[in-house]
Motif scaffolding. Structure first.
Motif, PDB file in Angstrom:
ATOM      1  N   PHE A  38     -48.379  -5.068 -25.871  1.00 33.50           N
ATOM      2  CA  PHE A  38     -47.082  -5.608 -25.457  1.00 33.50           C
ATOM      3  C   PHE A  38     -46.781  -5.199 -24.020  1.00 33.50           C
ATOM      4  O   PHE A  38     -46.865  -4.028 -23.677  1.00 33.50           O
ATOM      5  N   ASN A  39     -46.415  -6.178 -23.175  1.00 32.38           N
ATOM      6  CA  ASN A  39     -45.960  -5.872 -21.820  1.00 32.38           C
ATOM      7  C   ASN A  39     -44.596  -5.189 -21.871  1.00 32.38           C
ATOM      8  O   ASN A  39     -44.332  -4.249 -21.142  1.00 32.38           O
ATOM      9  N   SER A  40     -43.731  -5.715 -22.716  1.00 34.23           N
ATOM     10  CA  SER A  40     -42.415  -5.123 -22.950  1.00 34.23           C
ATOM     11  C   SER A  40     -41.963  -5.552 -24.338  1.00 34.23           C
ATOM     12  O   SER A  40     -42.499  -6.500 -24.912  1.00 34.23           O
ATOM     13  N   SER A  41     -40.967  -4.865 -24.864  1.00 35.05           N
ATOM     14  CA  SER A  41     -40.466  -5.217 -26.193  1.00 35.05           C
ATOM     15  C   SER A  41     -38.975  -4.934 -26.274  1.00 35.05           C
ATOM     16  O   SER A  41     -38.475  -3.996 -25.655  1.00 35.05           O
ATOM     17  N   ASN A  42     -38.295  -5.779 -27.015  1.00 31.61           N
ATOM     18  CA  ASN A  42     -36.868  -5.635 -27.264  1.00 31.61           C
ATOM     19  C   ASN A  42     -36.650  -5.992 -28.728  1.00 31.61           C
ATOM     20  O   ASN A  42     -36.438  -7.162 -29.062  1.00 31.61           O
ATOM     21  N   LEU A  43     -36.751  -5.003 -29.595  1.00 32.06           N
ATOM     22  CA  LEU A  43     -36.707  -5.242 -31.032  1.00 32.06           C
ATOM     23  C   LEU A  43     -35.609  -4.417 -31.687  1.00 32.06           C
ATOM     24  O   LEU A  43     -35.284  -3.312 -31.230  1.00 32.06           O
ATOM     25  N   LYS A  44     -35.085  -4.970 -32.757  1.00 30.61           N
ATOM     26  CA  LYS A  44     -34.069  -4.279 -33.540  1.00 30.61           C
ATOM     27  C   LYS A  44     -34.597  -4.161 -34.965  1.00 30.61           C
ATOM     28  O   LYS A  44     -35.017  -5.159 -35.555  1.00 30.61           O
ATOM     29  N   VAL A  62     -37.056  -6.545 -39.182  1.00 31.95           N
ATOM     30  CA  VAL A  62     -37.234  -6.452 -37.737  1.00 31.95           C
ATOM     31  C   VAL A  62     -36.997  -7.831 -37.133  1.00 31.95           C
ATOM     32  O   VAL A  62     -37.371  -8.856 -37.722  1.00 31.95           O
ATOM     33  N   SER A  63     -36.349  -7.855 -35.959  1.00 32.56           N
ATOM     34  CA  SER A  63     -36.156  -9.107 -35.228  1.00 32.56           C
ATOM     35  C   SER A  63     -36.059  -8.770 -33.740  1.00 32.56           C
ATOM     36  O   SER A  63     -35.680  -7.665 -33.366  1.00 32.56           O
ATOM     37  N   GLY A  64     -36.434  -9.734 -32.926  1.00 30.41           N
ATOM     38  CA  GLY A  64     -36.385  -9.543 -31.485  1.00 30.41           C
ATOM     39  C   GLY A  64     -37.546 -10.250 -30.817  1.00 30.41           C
ATOM     40  O   GLY A  64     -38.130 -11.180 -31.371  1.00 30.41           O
ATOM     41  N   THR A  65     -37.881  -9.804 -29.606  1.00 33.98           N
ATOM     42  CA  THR A  65     -38.978 -10.421 -28.854  1.00 33.98           C
ATOM     43  C   THR A  65     -39.863  -9.342 -28.244  1.00 33.98           C
ATOM     44  O   THR A  65     -39.403  -8.241 -27.952  1.00 33.98           O
ATOM     45  N   VAL A  66     -41.127  -9.731 -28.085  1.00 35.29           N
ATOM     46  CA  VAL A  66     -42.075  -8.899 -27.346  1.00 35.29           C
ATOM     47  C   VAL A  66     -42.717  -9.781 -26.287  1.00 35.29           C
ATOM     48  O   VAL A  66     -42.953 -10.959 -26.516  1.00 35.29           O
ATOM     49  N   ASN A  67     -42.949  -9.214 -25.118  1.00 34.01           N
ATOM     50  CA  ASN A  67     -43.597  -9.955 -24.047  1.00 34.01           C
ATOM     51  C   ASN A  67     -45.093  -9.663 -24.120  1.00 34.01           C
ATOM     52  O   ASN A  67     -45.518  -8.512 -24.022  1.00 34.01           O
ATOM     53  N   PRO A  80     -41.160 -14.426 -30.108  1.00 42.83           N
ATOM     54  CA  PRO A  80     -40.158 -13.963 -31.071  1.00 42.83           C
ATOM     55  C   PRO A  80     -40.833 -13.317 -32.287  1.00 42.83           C
ATOM     56  O   PRO A  80     -41.892 -13.761 -32.719  1.00 42.83           O
ATOM     57  N   ILE A  81     -40.205 -12.277 -32.803  1.00 44.32           N
ATOM     58  CA  ILE A  81     -40.737 -11.529 -33.946  1.00 44.32           C
ATOM     59  C   ILE A  81     -39.663 -11.453 -35.022  1.00 44.32           C
ATOM     60  O   ILE A  81     -38.519 -11.128 -34.726  1.00 44.32           O
ATOM     61  N   LEU A 124     -47.880  -6.417 -37.545  1.00 41.86           N
ATOM     62  CA  LEU A 124     -48.332  -7.454 -38.477  1.00 41.86           C
ATOM     63  C   LEU A 124     -47.501  -8.728 -38.393  1.00 41.86           C
ATOM     64  O   LEU A 124     -47.911  -9.768 -38.908  1.00 41.86           O
ATOM     65  N   ALA A 125     -46.359  -8.680 -37.730  1.00 44.10           N
ATOM     66  CA  ALA A 125     -45.543  -9.882 -37.554  1.00 44.10           C
ATOM     67  C   ALA A 125     -46.072 -10.759 -36.422  1.00 44.10           C
ATOM     68  O   ALA A 125     -45.690 -11.923 -36.302  1.00 44.10           O
TER      69      ALA A 125
END
Length: 179
Positions: A38-44, A62-67, A80-81, A124-125
């Motif tokens: 992951f370059n960056s991640s913003n997950l909750k 879990v929900s959010g996005t990873v770059n 999106p995850i 795994l998502a």
């Protein structure tokens, strides 16, 4: 590896019932696991722990996005995850995590660390093949895509293939229609 403190839940002091835990996940979490996709991640991550008399039930969401970088063009994009997982924690003679949905911990334990479950839930998502949305809808303008298009094999015209049919097959086809 020393466990991350914020992912350790001391359940011994909790009342019987439901308890909520929220976590914000960024790349520092993945650095701990030495995971560098992951370059960056913003997950909750939302964890609901339901304490019962003889066991614990955990529900992870879990929900959010990873770059990440696209597998085709290597262009970064936000993926999106969303994922969820249920875990039952029982008490037994010794630690046992062989079953994916059931964790058995010794009777004397008073806390549980969930960092590995959160990590696996996120990883795994991810789709097995990561493709930039611009590649799928044709809006991404990339040098790599142009080069791939240039080097891809060209499709022959179907009419040319039909004209090259051996004439002996036509004779055999007449047998099917003759009665």
């Amino acid at each position: 590896m020393k466990p991350l403190k914020e992912f350790t839940i001391p359940f011994v002091g909790l009342k019987v019932g439901k308890h909520h835990f929220d976590y914000e996940i960024d790349n520092k979490f993945f650095e701990y696991f030495e995971y560098e996709d992951f370059n960056s991640s913003n997950l909750k991550v939302d964890v609901e722990l339901e304490k019962k008399a003889t066991l614990l039930e955990l529900h992870f969401e879990v929900s959010g996005t990873v770059n990440v970088n696209c597998d085709v063009t290597n262009e970064p994009y936000n993926q999106p995850i969303e994922n969820e997982f249920d875990l039952v924690v029982k008490f037994g003679e010794e630690f046992n995590d062989e079953n994916i949905d059931i964790l058995i911990i010794p009777h004397g334990e008073y806390e549980i660390n969930i960092q590995q479950y959160v990590y696996e839930l996120i990883v795994l998502a991810m789709p097995t093949k990561r493709i930039h949305p611009g590649v799928e809808d044709g809006t991404l303008d990339s040098e790599i895509l142009k080069k791939l298009e240039e080097l891809s094999p060209k499709i022959k015209d179907i009419k040319e293939d039909q004209e090259e049919i051996d004439p002996r097959w036509n004779t055999l086809k007449k047998l099917l229609t003759d009665k």
